[in-house]
Design a protein around this motif. Structure first.
Motif, mmCIF file in Angstrom:
data_model
loop_
_atom_site.group_PDB
_atom_site.id
_atom_site.type_symbol
_atom_site.label_atom_id
_atom_site.label_comp_id
_atom_site.label_asym_id
_atom_site.label_seq_id
_atom_site.Cartn_x
_atom_site.Cartn_y
_atom_site.Cartn_z
ATOM 1 N N PHE A 1 -1.413 4.562 3.943
ATOM 2 C CA PHE A 1 -2.800 4.582 3.494
ATOM 3 C C PHE A 1 -3.679 3.972 4.570
ATOM 4 O O PHE A 1 -3.242 3.185 5.397
ATOM 5 C CB PHE A 1 -2.965 3.787 2.194
ATOM 6 C CG PHE A 1 -2.332 4.443 1.011
ATOM 7 C CD1 PHE A 1 -1.150 3.963 0.499
ATOM 8 C CD2 PHE A 1 -2.921 5.540 0.419
ATOM 9 C CE1 PHE A 1 -0.569 4.551 -0.599
ATOM 10 C CE2 PHE A 1 -2.343 6.137 -0.673
ATOM 11 C CZ PHE A 1 -1.156 5.641 -1.181
ATOM 12 N N ARG A 2 -4.919 4.345 4.556
ATOM 13 C CA ARG A 2 -5.846 3.762 5.529
ATOM 14 C C ARG A 2 -6.143 2.314 5.209
ATOM 15 O O ARG A 2 -6.247 1.484 6.096
ATOM 16 C CB ARG A 2 -7.162 4.541 5.493
ATOM 17 C CG ARG A 2 -7.136 5.785 6.298
ATOM 18 C CD ARG A 2 -8.547 6.246 6.372
ATOM 19 N NE ARG A 2 -8.794 6.687 7.719
ATOM 20 C CZ ARG A 2 -9.713 7.558 8.037
ATOM 21 N NH1 ARG A 2 -10.493 8.051 7.113
ATOM 22 N NH2 ARG A 2 -9.873 7.931 9.276
ATOM 23 N N ARG A 3 -6.298 2.031 3.906
ATOM 24 C CA ARG A 3 -6.649 0.673 3.497
ATOM 25 C C ARG A 3 -5.515 0.083 2.670
ATOM 26 O O ARG A 3 -5.334 0.443 1.515
ATOM 27 C CB ARG A 3 -7.925 0.701 2.671
ATOM 28 C CG ARG A 3 -9.089 1.251 3.470
ATOM 29 C CD ARG A 3 -10.338 1.240 2.656
ATOM 30 N NE ARG A 3 -11.417 1.820 3.441
ATOM 31 C CZ ARG A 3 -12.450 2.437 2.929
ATOM 32 N NH1 ARG A 3 -12.562 2.548 1.632
ATOM 33 N NH2 ARG A 3 -13.390 2.925 3.703
ATOM 34 N N LEU B 1 -3.905 -3.230 -4.514
ATOM 35 C CA LEU B 1 -4.651 -3.338 -5.764
ATOM 36 C C LEU B 1 -4.179 -2.286 -6.771
ATOM 37 O O LEU B 1 -3.999 -2.582 -7.954
ATOM 38 C CB LEU B 1 -6.148 -3.188 -5.488
ATOM 39 C CG LEU B 1 -7.085 -3.390 -6.666
ATOM 40 C CD1 LEU B 1 -6.993 -4.819 -7.175
ATOM 41 C CD2 LEU B 1 -8.508 -3.066 -6.258
ATOM 42 N N LEU B 2 -3.941 -1.092 -6.305
ATOM 43 C CA LEU B 2 -3.457 -0.023 -7.175
ATOM 44 C C LEU B 2 -2.073 -0.356 -7.732
ATOM 45 O O LEU B 2 -1.813 -0.163 -8.923
ATOM 46 C CB LEU B 2 -3.414 1.298 -6.408
ATOM 47 C CG LEU B 2 -2.919 2.509 -7.182
ATOM 48 C CD1 LEU B 2 -3.881 2.856 -8.303
ATOM 49 C CD2 LEU B 2 -2.742 3.688 -6.251
ATOM 50 N N VAL B 3 -1.197 -0.888 -6.909
ATOM 51 C CA VAL B 3 0.142 -1.268 -7.358
ATOM 52 C C VAL B 3 0.048 -2.398 -8.383
ATOM 53 O O VAL B 3 0.758 -2.375 -9.406
ATOM 54 C CB VAL B 3 1.022 -1.673 -6.155
ATOM 55 C CG1 VAL B 3 2.307 -2.345 -6.612
ATOM 56 C CG2 VAL B 3 1.320 -0.468 -5.300
ATOM 57 N N ILE C 1 0.496 -4.194 -14.082
ATOM 58 C CA ILE C 1 -0.113 -4.784 -15.276
ATOM 59 C C ILE C 1 -0.099 -3.794 -16.433
ATOM 60 O O ILE C 1 0.232 -4.144 -17.568
ATOM 61 C CB ILE C 1 -1.546 -5.262 -14.960
ATOM 62 C CG1 ILE C 1 -1.494 -6.482 -14.037
ATOM 63 C CG2 ILE C 1 -2.311 -5.602 -16.239
ATOM 64 C CD1 ILE C 1 -2.840 -6.899 -13.496
ATOM 65 N N LEU C 2 -0.430 -2.546 -16.161
ATOM 66 C CA LEU C 2 -0.405 -1.528 -17.212
ATOM 67 C C LEU C 2 1.008 -1.298 -17.738
ATOM 68 O O LEU C 2 1.208 -1.128 -18.948
ATOM 69 C CB LEU C 2 -1.003 -0.221 -16.696
ATOM 70 C CG LEU C 2 -2.522 -0.216 -16.498
ATOM 71 C CD1 LEU C 2 -2.970 1.107 -15.887
ATOM 72 C CD2 LEU C 2 -3.232 -0.471 -17.808
#
Length: 48
Positions: A2-4, A10-12, A17-18
């Motif tokens: 990924f670029r960022r 944050l996505l992981v 959490i979900l």
């Protein structure tokens, strides 16, 4: 990949959490019954 990398981290974290919320919702912890410590006197609920 990924670029960022901050956004991927944050996505992981959001996915973890979900998944945890889904697991707790599917398999809730058992409630341990506990005795009543003190009974409330009946005169509190009587008419005045």
């Amino acid at each position: 990949m990924f670029r960022r990398p901050v956004l991927s981290i944050l996505l992981v974290m959001i996915l973890v959490i979900l998944a945890g919320l889904l697991a707790v919702g599917a398999f809730p912890p058992s409630v341990v019954p506990q005795p009543v410590e003190r009974a409330i006197p009946n005169e509190r609920f009587g008419t005045r």
